[in-house]
Design an enzyme around this catalytic site. Structure first.
Site, PDB file in Angstrom:
ATOM      1  N   HIS A   1      -1.516  -2.033  -2.171  1.00 56.99           N
ATOM      2  CA  HIS A   1      -0.546  -2.786  -1.400  1.00 56.99           C
ATOM      3  C   HIS A   1      -0.493  -2.628   0.069  1.00 56.99           C
ATOM      4  O   HIS A   1       0.133  -3.348   0.680  1.00 56.99           O
ATOM      5  CB  HIS A   1       1.000  -2.667  -1.815  1.00 56.99           C
ATOM      6  CG  HIS A   1       1.364  -3.138  -3.316  1.00 56.99           C
ATOM      7  ND1 HIS A   1       1.907  -4.399  -3.401  1.00 56.99           N
ATOM      8  CD2 HIS A   1       1.071  -2.629  -4.468  1.00 56.99           C
ATOM      9  CE1 HIS A   1       1.852  -4.580  -4.563  1.00 56.99           C
ATOM     10  NE2 HIS A   1       1.546  -3.408  -5.283  1.00 56.99           N
ATOM     11  N   THR A   2      -1.876  -1.874   0.360  1.00 61.00           N
ATOM     12  CA  THR A   2      -1.904  -1.883   1.783  1.00 61.00           C
ATOM     13  C   THR A   2      -2.652  -2.996   2.229  1.00 61.00           C
ATOM     14  O   THR A   2      -2.748  -3.265   3.633  1.00 61.00           O
ATOM     15  CB  THR A   2      -2.543  -0.462   2.225  1.00 61.00           C
ATOM     16  OG1 THR A   2      -3.834  -0.561   1.156  1.00 61.00           O
ATOM     17  CG2 THR A   2      -1.767   0.756   2.007  1.00 61.00           C
TER      18      THR A   2
ATOM     19  N   ASP B   1      -9.794  -7.424  -3.999  1.00 65.60           N
ATOM     20  CA  ASP B   1     -10.425  -7.732  -5.306  1.00 65.60           C
ATOM     21  C   ASP B   1     -11.806  -8.322  -5.031  1.00 65.60           C
ATOM     22  O   ASP B   1     -12.774  -8.201  -5.522  1.00 65.60           O
ATOM     23  CB  ASP B   1      -9.682  -8.351  -6.101  1.00 65.60           C
ATOM     24  CG  ASP B   1      -8.319  -7.702  -6.540  1.00 65.60           C
ATOM     25  OD1 ASP B   1      -8.261  -6.520  -6.076  1.00 65.60           O
ATOM     26  OD2 ASP B   1      -7.473  -8.183  -7.026  1.00 65.60           O
TER      27      ASP B   1
END
Length: 395
Positions: free
Chosen positions: A44-45, A182
């Site tokens: 979540h960075t 991703d």
């Protein structure tokens, strides 16, 4: 229980080509592949302008495709993974599509908006990337389709641009407001390397991971808690609120020490979210240094610290995932476990564990047995080495 082994890429390719010939009556003009990814640390960075440390895994999405030889401006698709077909117009027409085909719609639209001519084509898709486990099966599909469009068009884009177009495809096609990790992982990773990605500058740095005595064990909890869909967006909003309260553009700009000194400026919940992010950025940079130096003890400690922060401060783990990490820690370094943590967006999915290669089978068996005894759920495990990013296999 034994570790699942990847179907060899050559076998997947031959199967896709044979299925293409069966569905469309000719050999494909090109075959592309793009991998899933696992994030070793840095959760979540990415949407906080921070650092992530993913690597490509040896599970791939493979696409065989050919330009259509008639005048119909359509793309015909068959997914061996989903055992279904879909037909899309090149220009969007608002037609309802199966979930997997929405990613294809997104890629086509993103390339057209970038000024790339998308030819009409037929394609067959197959994948060995596990679905729904947080291993970026969607990014693998997007990048492999992007490579098809470029190959059939005769126009090759720089890897970072390809990754950003695929991120756009996920935003627009699937409605998922993901960061860049991703798609950059699937498009740009190198074999035997992890990628330290600065999500602000979008500059990837390849970090060697060449020690053959250490492997990455991925354990799927086979739990995906039903969500209202808003948890990811909530966390993002809480991080943005924390950054605003601290007077910075993003939490990337705050050190853990600065956050602690300014705790009074934030409500308790945004403060907890910020404490995870500020610590995670530091942990991720340190983990990259540790991996490059084969300092496995430090790498393992950082993974456990990351998991604790995701559990306590970011609150995105679930009991089953916590149990998997707890079991790995109990097994310990003497029996082959270096470190373990949740990986992916949270609320289920997979853990990632660094293990000694010669103990990997035994570790996986022990984790699966103890997990089933504790939860009644069968976990699935596989090991991987850092794999190569997206590429054209045949053209």
């Amino acid at each position: 229980m034994s570790i699942e082994t990847a179907k060899p890429l050559a076998d997947v390719v031959e199967g896709v080509k044979a299925l293409f010939a069966e569905k469309f009556g000719a050999a494909p003009q090109c075959v592309t592949a793009a991998p899933g990814r696992v994030n070793l640390i840095g959760e979540h960075t990415d949407y906080n302008d921070g650092f992530v440390l993913p690597m490509a895994i040896d599970r791939q999405t493979v696409v065989a495709a050919s330009k259509r030889d008639d005048d119909r401006p359509v793309v015909r698709l068959y997914s061996a993974t989903m055992k279904g077909a879909a037909e899309l117009t090149i220009e969007p027409d608002g037609a309802e599509l199966p979930g997997w085909a929405k990613y294809v719609r997104g890629v086509i639209d993103a390339y057209r908006e970038a000024g790339v001519d998308v030819p009409a084509f037929d394609a067959v898709i197959d994948s060995t990337v596990p679905l729904g486990g947080g291993l970026s099966s969607s990014a693998a599909l997007e990048v492999s389709l992007a490579l098809v469009i470029e190959t059939l068009n005769g126009k090759s884009l720089p890897g970072p641009q390809r990754a950003l177009l695929c991120q756009q495809a996920e935003h627009q096609g699937a409605g998922v407001p993901c960061g860049i990790m991703d798609q950059f992982s699937s498009a740009l990773c190198h074999a035997d390397h992890v990628m330290l990605l600065d999500c602000r500058s979008q500059q990837p740095k390849m970090v060697p991971f060449t020690d053959p005595t250490v492997s990455v064990l991925i354990t799927n909890s086979n739990v995906k808690h039903e969500l209202t869909g808003g948890e990811y967006a909530e966390r993002r909003q809480q991080c943005e609120a924390a950054a605003a309260g601290l007077g910075v553009k993003a939490l990337r700009d705050v050190t853990p020490e600065q956050l602690a000194a300014n705790e009074a400026k934030l409500d308790p919940l945004p403060f907890k979210r910020a404490r995870h992010i500020t610590g995670e950025n530091l942990r991720t940079e340190r983990a990259a240094e540790a991996l490059a130096a084969s300092d496995w003890e430090t790498a393992g400690e950082l993974m456990y610290a990351s998991h604790a922060a995701m559990r306590d401060d970011f609150e995105i783990t679930v009991p089953e995932i916590d149990k998997l990490v707890e079991i790995a820690r109990e097994i310990g370094p003497e029996e082959g476990v270096i470190g373990s943590r949740m990986t992916g967006g949270g609320f289920g999915g997979c853990t990632v564990t660094l293990v000694r290669t010669d103990k990997a089978e035994e570790v996986a068996r022990t984790i699966a047995e103890r997990y089933k005894a504790a939860t009644g759920i069968e976990a699935t495990c596989f090991t991987t080495r850092p794999a190569e990013g997206g590429r054209v296999l045949e053209s």
